[in-house]
Write a protein that holds these residues in place. Structure first.
Motif, PDB file in Angstrom:
ATOM      1  N   GLY A  23       0.804  -1.209   0.000  1.00 12.55           N
ATOM      2  CA  GLY A  23       0.000   0.000   0.000  1.00 12.55           C
ATOM      3  C   GLY A  23       0.837   1.259   0.000  1.00 12.55           C
ATOM      4  N   TYR A  24       0.137   2.378   0.127  1.00 11.87           N
ATOM      5  CA  TYR A  24       0.740   3.713   0.129  1.00 11.87           C
ATOM      6  C   TYR A  24       0.196   4.459   1.341  1.00 11.87           C
ATOM      7  N   THR A  25       1.027   5.288   1.964  1.00  9.57           N
ATOM      8  CA  THR A  25       0.566   6.094   3.093  1.00  9.57           C
ATOM      9  C   THR A  25       1.470   7.295   3.287  1.00  9.57           C
ATOM     10  N   THR A  26       1.022   8.217   4.113  1.00 12.71           N
ATOM     11  CA  THR A  26       1.853   9.342   4.544  1.00 12.71           C
ATOM     12  C   THR A  26       2.245   9.180   6.008  1.00 12.71           C
ATOM     13  N   ASP A  27       1.680   8.170   6.680  1.00 16.05           N
ATOM     14  CA  ASP A  27       1.949   7.956   8.109  1.00 16.05           C
ATOM     15  C   ASP A  27       2.011   6.447   8.372  1.00 16.05           C
ATOM     16  N   LEU A  28       3.214   5.903   8.458  1.00 13.50           N
ATOM     17  CA  LEU A  28       3.387   4.451   8.600  1.00 13.50           C
ATOM     18  C   LEU A  28       2.755   3.910   9.879  1.00 13.50           C
ATOM     19  N   LYS A  29       2.977   4.563  10.983  1.00 14.04           N
ATOM     20  CA  LYS A  29       2.457   4.085  12.266  1.00 14.04           C
ATOM     21  C   LYS A  29       0.925   4.060  12.260  1.00 14.04           C
ATOM     22  N   GLN A  30       0.325   5.146  11.828  1.00 18.53           N
ATOM     23  CA  GLN A  30      -1.140   5.227  11.788  1.00 18.53           C
ATOM     24  C   GLN A  30      -1.715   4.199  10.827  1.00 18.53           C
ATOM     25  N   ARG A  31      -1.054   3.991   9.696  1.00 13.62           N
ATOM     26  CA  ARG A  31      -1.577   3.054   8.696  1.00 13.62           C
ATOM     27  C   ARG A  31      -1.500   1.617   9.206  1.00 13.62           C
ATOM     28  N   GLU A  32      -0.396   1.263   9.877  1.00 12.00           N
ATOM     29  CA  GLU A  32      -0.294  -0.083  10.425  1.00 12.00           C
ATOM     30  C   GLU A  32      -1.356  -0.296  11.495  1.00 12.00           C
ATOM     31  N   GLN A  33      -1.598   0.705  12.328  1.00 16.41           N
ATOM     32  CA  GLN A  33      -2.639   0.597  13.349  1.00 16.41           C
ATOM     33  C   GLN A  33      -4.016   0.423  12.716  1.00 16.41           C
ATOM     34  N   ALA A  34      -4.262   1.137  11.619  1.00 18.18           N
ATOM     35  CA  ALA A  34      -5.545   1.001  10.920  1.00 18.18           C
ATOM     36  C   ALA A  34      -5.720  -0.419  10.397  1.00 18.18           C
ATOM     37  N   HIS A  35      -4.676  -0.985   9.827  1.00 19.07           N
ATOM     38  CA  HIS A  35      -4.757  -2.369   9.345  1.00 19.07           C
ATOM     39  C   HIS A  35      -4.980  -3.329  10.520  1.00 19.07           C
ATOM     40  N   GLN A  36      -4.254  -3.130  11.605  1.00 20.84           N
ATOM     41  CA  GLN A  36      -4.390  -4.010  12.773  1.00 20.84           C
ATOM     42  C   GLN A  36      -5.806  -3.972  13.347  1.00 20.84           C
ATOM     43  N   SER A  37      -6.420  -2.798  13.326  1.00 21.17           N
ATOM     44  CA  SER A  37      -7.773  -2.656  13.881  1.00 21.17           C
ATOM     45  C   SER A  37      -8.858  -2.973  12.848  1.00 21.17           C
ATOM     46  N   LYS A  38      -8.443  -3.520  11.714  1.00 24.05           N
ATOM     47  CA  LYS A  38      -9.353  -3.918  10.624  1.00 24.05           C
ATOM     48  C   LYS A  38     -10.098  -2.725  10.028  1.00 24.05           C
ATOM     49  N   LYS A  39      -9.483  -1.547  10.092  1.00 26.07           N
ATOM     50  CA  LYS A  39     -10.050  -0.342   9.490  1.00 26.07           C
ATOM     51  C   LYS A  39      -9.206   0.134   8.319  1.00 26.07           C
ATOM     52  N   GLY A  40      -8.247  -0.694   7.914  1.00 26.52           N
ATOM     53  CA  GLY A  40      -7.393  -0.354   6.781  1.00 26.52           C
ATOM     54  C   GLY A  40      -8.061  -0.783   5.490  1.00 26.52           C
ATOM     55  N   ALA A  41      -7.320  -1.344   4.608  1.00 29.72           N
ATOM     56  CA  ALA A  41      -7.832  -1.787   3.315  1.00 29.72           C
ATOM     57  C   ALA A  41      -8.790  -2.960   3.460  1.00 29.72           C
ATOM     58  N   LYS A  42      -9.704  -3.070   2.523  1.00 34.14           N
ATOM     59  CA  LYS A  42     -10.654  -4.184   2.504  1.00 34.14           C
ATOM     60  C   LYS A  42      -9.917  -5.526   2.551  1.00 34.14           C
ATOM     61  N   TYR A  43      -8.771  -5.609   1.878  1.00 31.90           N
ATOM     62  CA  TYR A  43      -7.996  -6.850   1.806  1.00 31.90           C
ATOM     63  C   TYR A  43      -7.569  -7.343   3.184  1.00 31.90           C
ATOM     64  N   THR A  44      -7.232  -6.430   4.080  1.00 32.78           N
ATOM     65  CA  THR A  44      -6.710  -6.836   5.393  1.00 32.78           C
ATOM     66  C   THR A  44      -7.786  -6.915   6.472  1.00 32.78           C
ATOM     67  N   LYS A  45      -9.041  -6.719   6.143  1.00 32.17           N
ATOM     68  CA  LYS A  45     -10.114  -6.773   7.141  1.00 32.17           C
ATOM     69  C   LYS A  45     -10.465  -8.184   7.620  1.00 32.17           C
ATOM     70  N   PRO A  46     -10.449  -9.224   6.773  1.00 31.79           N
ATOM     71  CA  PRO A  46     -10.835 -10.564   7.230  1.00 31.79           C
ATOM     72  C   PRO A  46      -9.939 -11.082   8.368  1.00 31.79           C
ATOM     73  N   ALA A  47     -10.556 -11.766   9.312  1.00 34.58           N
ATOM     74  CA  ALA A  47      -9.830 -12.294  10.475  1.00 34.58           C
ATOM     75  C   ALA A  47      -8.692 -13.222  10.069  1.00 34.58           C
ATOM     76  N   ARG A  48      -8.842 -13.962   8.966  1.00 36.83           N
ATOM     77  CA  ARG A  48      -7.804 -14.913   8.559  1.00 36.83           C
ATOM     78  C   ARG A  48      -6.490 -14.217   8.217  1.00 36.83           C
ATOM     79  N   ARG A  49      -6.521 -12.933   7.937  1.00 35.85           N
ATOM     80  CA  ARG A  49      -5.308 -12.189   7.592  1.00 35.85           C
ATOM     81  C   ARG A  49      -4.581 -11.651   8.835  1.00 35.85           C
ATOM     82  N   HIS A  50      -5.207 -11.742   9.994  1.00 34.14           N
ATOM     83  CA  HIS A  50      -4.644 -11.145  11.213  1.00 34.14           C
ATOM     84  C   HIS A  50      -3.939 -12.155  12.082  1.00 34.14           C
ATOM     85  N   PRO A  51      -2.859 -11.717  12.745  1.00 34.75           N
ATOM     86  CA  PRO A  51      -2.349 -10.345  12.765  1.00 34.75           C
ATOM     87  C   PRO A  51      -1.599 -10.003  11.479  1.00 34.75           C
TER      88      PRO A  51
END
Length: 116
Positions: A23-51
């Motif tokens: 992906g692309y971002t302007t804030d690495l820390k915030q973007r990783e947190q968004a993915h971790q909280s399943k609020k990032g990209a649609k691709y990373t939302k499913p539980a099978r992709r976590h952590p």
């Protein structure tokens, strides 16, 4: 005067299901947190992709450069992506990876030129 700070990033996440997400971002820390909280990209939302874990990033000076790098990286096969990442020191493609490898756009572009 030329801008010397890098505010735009292409990044790679390692997902629990063994896939890589780019992906692309302007804030690495915030973007990783968004993915971790399943609020990032649609691709990373499913539980099978976590952590998920950010394992690699490249800093660019412009949004365009970061988006072009993201696009080109996504065009590679999984094997080619791993080879590119290994060339920059990434050896663990799992969410248990010890840390993120951060490089500059100059390092990224140098590697791309060597492969061409």
């Amino acid at each position: 005067m030329a801008k010397t700070t890098h505010n735009y990033y292409m990044y790679v996440l390692a997902c629990a299901d063994g896939t890589l997400y780019t992906g692309y971002t302007t804030d690495l820390k915030q973007r990783e947190q968004a993915h971790q909280s399943k609020k990032g990209a649609k691709y990373t939302k499913p539980a099978r992709r976590h952590p998920v874990k950010m394992i690699f990033s490249v800093a660019f000076q412009t949004k365009h450069e970061a988006l072009v790098a993201e696009y080109h990286f996504k065009q590679h096969t999984r094997k080619e992506k791993e080879a590119l990442l290994k060339a920059h020191g990434v050896v663990d493609f799992t969410p248990q990876a010890p840390g993120r490898i951060d490089i500059t756009s100059a390092d990224w572009l140098e590697q791309q030129e060597e492969e061409a």
